[in-house]
Write an enzyme that holds these catalytic residues in place. Structure first.
Site, PDB file in Angstrom:
ATOM      1  CG  ASP A  44      -0.315   0.024   2.528  1.00  0.00           C
ATOM      2  OD1 ASP A  44       0.928  -0.055   2.590  1.00  0.00           O
ATOM      3  OD2 ASP A  44      -1.038   0.134   3.539  1.00  0.00           O
ATOM      4  CB  SER A  45       4.575   1.741  -0.160  1.00  0.00           C
ATOM      5  OG  SER A  45       4.768   0.558  -0.914  1.00  0.00           O
ATOM      6  CG  ASP A  83       0.334  -4.134   2.141  1.00  0.00           C
ATOM      7  OD1 ASP A  83       0.073  -4.809   3.154  1.00  0.00           O
ATOM      8  OD2 ASP A  83       1.044  -3.104   2.166  1.00  0.00           O
ATOM      9  CE  LYS A 111       3.139  -5.676   4.031  1.00  0.00           C
ATOM     10  NZ  LYS A 111       2.527  -4.637   4.897  1.00  0.00           N
ATOM     11  CD  GLU A 113       0.382  -1.345   8.001  1.00  0.00           C
ATOM     12  OE1 GLU A 113      -0.071  -0.607   8.907  1.00  0.00           O
ATOM     13  OE2 GLU A 113       0.918  -0.910   6.964  1.00  0.00           O
ATOM     14  CD  GLU A 177       7.651   0.016   7.795  1.00  0.00           C
ATOM     15  OE1 GLU A 177       6.769  -0.754   7.374  1.00  0.00           O
ATOM     16  OE2 GLU A 177       7.787   1.190   7.383  1.00  0.00           O
TER      17      GLU A 177
HETATM   18  O1  KIV Z   1       3.464  -1.122   1.660  1.00  0.00           O
HETATM   19  C1  KIV Z   1       4.663  -1.438   1.730  1.00  0.00           C
HETATM   20  O2  KIV Z   1       5.454  -1.170   0.833  1.00  0.00           O
HETATM   21  C2  KIV Z   1       5.106  -2.172   2.910  1.00  0.00           C
HETATM   22  C3  KIV Z   1       6.569  -2.450   3.036  1.00  0.00           C
HETATM   23  C4  KIV Z   1       7.267  -1.224   3.450  1.00  0.00           C
HETATM   24  C5  KIV Z   1       6.853  -3.582   3.932  1.00  0.00           C
HETATM   25  O3  KIV Z   1       4.315  -2.511   3.734  1.00  0.00           O
END
Ligand code: KIV
Length: 281
Positions: A44-45, A83, A111, A113, A177
């Site tokens: 989600d970056s 994510d 993934k 959080e 992280e």
């Molecule tokens: O969204 C992302 O890129 C991440 C990484 C920084 C692990 O969660």
């Protein structure tokens, strides 16, 4: 090359380091696979590096699904992890449904959080492998800021407990992280699933970086733990500037960069042009 599965990632712990990078589109995924990374995270970056936003909070499940579909269609070997974005998994029913959508888009795992063992369990029970993520969790930045976590003994122990809960819930790996390396070393030693670090020091079982940070393409803030392996942003700016100068000066395009008619067709064409012009007088 054989497709990398969550089981394969799990089996690499203690044997060799695991390599991971984010990617969001055809070109980034193509080069990540060519470089031989084990895991591609459709993170989600993308809120920051693709959409230019200040945080990940406005990233939607539709957007992660869209980018996951592109990345999964592009690569055949790396494990693609989708994510789960903000608000897509906070209730257990949502978590399972959202994870299912990313799997249908082509992800081999998802993934999420934070320490949410019940959510992880529910997703895993539906047959979807889960990667955990603790420490600095950007979706919680309104509450926690972008601060390194676990710097004090008590908060570090809490991270250790969270990692253990995530392992017990059935996750196959966990992102750590922005935490001190002493803490990530202890977590890595204590749990049996691989730890993938970002700003968590050298003792993790693997490392992940954001594609745009590693290549120097992102103009925004770069965390101190990032190693920039290239400054592609500078190359992009110089090249585009040169292109614009060449257009203005007439240097681009040349005859070689243009399509040219066959001689007889050209003659016919000019004749037709003359006729056409006369007919309009
Ligand atoms: O969204 C992302 O890129 C991440 C990484 C920084 C692990 O969660």
């Amino acid at each position: 090359m054989e497709k990398i599965t969550p089981k394969k990632i799990f089996s690499l712990k203690g044997k060799r380091k695991i390599t991971a990078i984010t990617a969001y589109d055809y070109s980034s995924a193509y080069y990540a696979e060519k470089a031989g990374v084990d895991i591609i995270l459709v993170g989600d970056s993308l809120g920051m590096v693709i959409k230019g936003e200040e945080s990940t909070l406005n990233v939607t499940l539709d957007e992660v699904e869209y980018h996951t579909r592109i990345v999964a269609r592009t690569v055949s070997t790396p494990l693609v992890v989708g994510d789960l974005p903000f608000l897509s998994y906070f209730r257990i029913e949502d978590a399972v449904k959202s994870a299912g959508r990313l799997v249908r888009a082509g992800a081999g795992a998802v993934k999420l959080e934070g320490s949410r063992p019940q959510h992880i369990k529910a997703i895993v029970e539906e047959g979807i492998p889960v990667m955990g993520h603790i420490g600095l969790t950007p979706q919680q930045y309104l509450r926690m800021g972008y601060r390194t976590q676990g710097k004090k003994a008590l908060s570090a122990i809490r991270l250790l407990e969270e990692a253990k809960q995530i392992e017990d819930a059935g996750a196959f790996s966990i992102v750590l992280e922005s935490i001190p390396m002493e803490v990530s070393k202890e977590i890595t030693d204590v749990i049996s699933i691989p730890t993938i670090g970002i700003g968590a020091g050298p003792y993790c079982d693997g490392q992940i970086l954001v594609f745009h940070d590693l290549l120097g393409i992102y103009p925004g803030r770069r965390p101190s733990f990032v190693r920039e392996y290239a400054n592609i942003g500078e190359v992009m700016e110089k090249s585009i500037k040169q292109y614009a100068e060449d257009v203005i000066s007439g240097e681009f395009p040349t005859r070689e960069e243009s399509f040219v008619m066959e001689d007889d067709e050209r003659e016919k064409f000019y004749m037709e042009v003359r006729k056409w012009k006369l007919s309009r007088k």
